[in-house]
Write an enzyme that holds these catalytic residues in place. Structure first.
Site, PDB file in Angstrom:
ATOM      1  N   HIS A 156       0.831  -1.195   0.068  1.00 37.14           N
ATOM      2  CA  HIS A 156       0.020   0.037  -0.029  1.00 37.14           C
ATOM      3  C   HIS A 156       0.930   1.245  -0.013  1.00 37.14           C
ATOM      4  O   HIS A 156       0.875   2.225  -0.858  1.00 37.14           O
ATOM      5  CB  HIS A 156      -1.137   0.155   1.042  1.00 37.14           C
ATOM      6  CG  HIS A 156      -1.740   1.195   1.404  1.00 37.14           C
ATOM      7  ND1 HIS A 156      -2.997   1.244   0.830  1.00 37.14           N
ATOM      8  CD2 HIS A 156      -1.489   2.482   1.869  1.00 37.14           C
ATOM      9  CE1 HIS A 156      -3.572   2.546   1.260  1.00 37.14           C
ATOM     10  NE2 HIS A 156      -2.597   3.204   1.655  1.00 37.14           N
ATOM     11  N   GLU A 157       1.781   1.197   0.774  1.00 37.07           N
ATOM     12  CA  GLU A 157       2.961   2.482   0.865  1.00 37.07           C
ATOM     13  C   GLU A 157       3.732   2.498  -0.294  1.00 37.07           C
ATOM     14  O   GLU A 157       4.023   3.610  -0.901  1.00 37.07           O
ATOM     15  CB  GLU A 157       3.567   2.543   2.323  1.00 37.07           C
ATOM     16  CG  GLU A 157       2.640   2.267   3.688  1.00 37.07           C
ATOM     17  CD  GLU A 157       1.571   3.622   3.634  1.00 37.07           C
ATOM     18  OE1 GLU A 157       1.905   4.656   3.022  1.00 37.07           O
ATOM     19  OE2 GLU A 157       0.833   3.394   4.320  1.00 37.07           O
TER      20      GLU A 157
ATOM     21  N   HIS B 279       1.949   4.619  -2.978  1.00 39.56           N
ATOM     22  CA  HIS B 279       2.030   5.830  -2.685  1.00 39.56           C
ATOM     23  C   HIS B 279       3.824   6.491  -3.093  1.00 39.56           C
ATOM     24  O   HIS B 279       3.782   7.433  -3.834  1.00 39.56           O
ATOM     25  CB  HIS B 279       1.824   6.564  -1.300  1.00 39.56           C
ATOM     26  CG  HIS B 279       0.528   6.193  -1.031  1.00 39.56           C
ATOM     27  ND1 HIS B 279      -0.535   6.809  -1.706  1.00 39.56           N
ATOM     28  CD2 HIS B 279       0.171   5.453   0.394  1.00 39.56           C
ATOM     29  CE1 HIS B 279      -1.815   6.279  -0.981  1.00 39.56           C
ATOM     30  NE2 HIS B 279      -1.327   5.583   0.193  1.00 39.56           N
TER      31      HIS B 279
END
Length: 434
Positions: free
Chosen positions: A24-25, A28
């Site tokens: 998920h990170e 980003h």
């Protein structure tokens, strides 16, 4: 062995969840770096740092509380024109101080790079891509995980191959496991059906699945049916008369009910049937719709969970869970008496469902969630487009630090709801396996 299996199940889920958070990170991080934003930290977890190492300008590491993660980007918010000097105290009370602290912290991220590499300076579409990158990774991971389950491992399916033929017909209500002298022979045994036979047709109707054959048999109690089977490479025709018996029947909606139907006393061999590659994403999208319904009612669902906790009522198995509850279910799945492949598929499916939950939850349009940052970026873009349409000077960037009090309230609400779910998962867990 059961305790060890339980622990292994919990550990596997924790590792899988950590990988999900990391990806998920990463969703980003990669577009942020691609668009030139300075990323100071990439961390899995919160709290004290357990381990970290710097590669280039970014510090990568793990923190003590594995309940999430974050990346630290320069200039998440534009500098406010009324920002006081560093270390100053804003007037106006608690929330004003919070806003000022956020502005000071934001200004610190710009000290070494200035505004050229700030997140808020990106075009709106790039900011949206950066913020949607995290949830998108969770959705893609869910696609992969569901694909592994249904296309890699396969779905357990009852085939037309007969696995077992009952010697006699036992009543559905009996607890006996062996035939007695007064129990009638089962119609399947009386017809000469044998384990290993492959059902070809029932009463002239070709059958390709065991449920097809069962439906024809259940609809014909007392009628003599011609059942064609394949045995040792040749076809045989058997005369079979289903008897009327009370049995559990699965309806079209998946509900199990008890009804009087035709019964012959045979069971099917179960095999793993691999589904097409697109079936995994289809299941993920179906689950996404279900999770959206749960998230939309999250405060109500958590309230109901709290009521069940204090009254001792059985919880809704389709209700929300905390990480503790998910870990507990993973442990129970790993410890049940079932083939290893079945247990592995169940844990992978549980992890896929958690990624769907992460995808949907992070799209809630409230700060500090990703959806909140997307709304801020879109509002900024809308203001700029409106000013351009009216031929006015470009407006100043949206000062999202003013929303810090709202962010604070959202965080408190999430902490309270998370605490209720954790307590419920400890003292009144969801019961899935009796």
């Amino acid at each position: 062995m059961t305790v060890l299996a339980f622990v292994i199940g919990v550990v596997l889920l924790v590792i899988g969840l950590a990988v999900s958070i990391a990806l998920h990170e990463m969703g980003h991080l990669l577009p942020a770096k691609k668009f030139g934003v300075r990323v100071g930290q990439y961390m899995i977890g919160f709290g004290p740092t357990l381990w970290s190492r710097r590669f280039g300008e970014t510090e990568y590491g793990f923190k003590a509380i594995p309940l999430g993660g974050y990346i630290s980007m320069a200039g998440m918010y534009p500098p406010a024109p009324d920002a006081t000097s560093r270390g100053g105290r804003a007037a106006g009370g608690f929330f004003a101080t919070m806003v000022q602290d956020a502005r000071v912290a934001n200004a610190e991220t710009l000290e070494d790079v200035g505004t050229k590499r700030a997140f808020y300076e990106l075009p709106v579409w790039q900011r949206v891509i950066v913020m949607l990158g995290g949830p998108t990774m969770n959705l893609l991971l869910a696609f992969v995980l569901f694909g592994i389950v249904v296309s890699g491992i396969g779905v357990q399916t009852a085939t037309t191959t007969v696995a077992e033929v009952s010697v006699c017909a036992l009543p559905a209500s009996t607890t006996a496991t062996e035939c007695g002298p007064d129990d009638p022979a089962s119609p399947a045994a009386a017809s000469g059906l044998q384990p290993g036979d492959v059902l070809v047709s029932v009463d002239g109707t070709p059958v390709s699945t065991f449920p097809d054959a069962s439906a024809l048999i259940q609809d014909a109690p007392g009628q003599t049916l011609q059942v064609v089977v394949e045995r040792d490479g040749r076809q045989l025709t058997l005369q079979m008369t289903p008897m009327l018996a009370e049995r559990d029947v699965v309806g079209e909606d998946g509900e199990i009910t008890t009804a009087e139907v035709g019964f012959v006393g045979m069971t099917a061999a179960v095999e793993y049937v691999r589904e097409p590659i697109w079936e995994g994403p289809r299941i993920a999208l179906d689950r996404t719709g279900q999770v959206i319904g749960i998230i939309a009612q999250l405060p109500v669902k958590v309230y109901e969970t709290a009521v069940d906790l204090f009254t001792g009522q059985e919880r809704d198995p389709n209700g929300p869970l905390s990480v503790v509850g998910a870990g507990r279910i993973a442990g129970e799945v790993a410890a049940i008496d079932a083939p290893v492949l079945n247990r592995a598929a169940a844990i992978i499916e549980l992890l896929a469902a958690l990624n769907i939950a992460l995808f949907v939850f992070n799209l809630i349009p409230l700060l500090p969630l990703d959806g909140g940052h997307v709304i801020v970026a879109l509002w900024d873009g809308l203001k700029r487009a409106w000013a351009k349409l009216l031929r006015r000077p470009p407006p100043k960037p949206v000062d999202a630090t003013k929303l810090v009090p709202v962010t604070f309230a959202v965080v408190i609400a999430l902490v309270v709801m998370g605490g209720i779910l954790i307590l419920a998962d400890v003292f009144n867990p969801v019961v899935l396996f009796g």
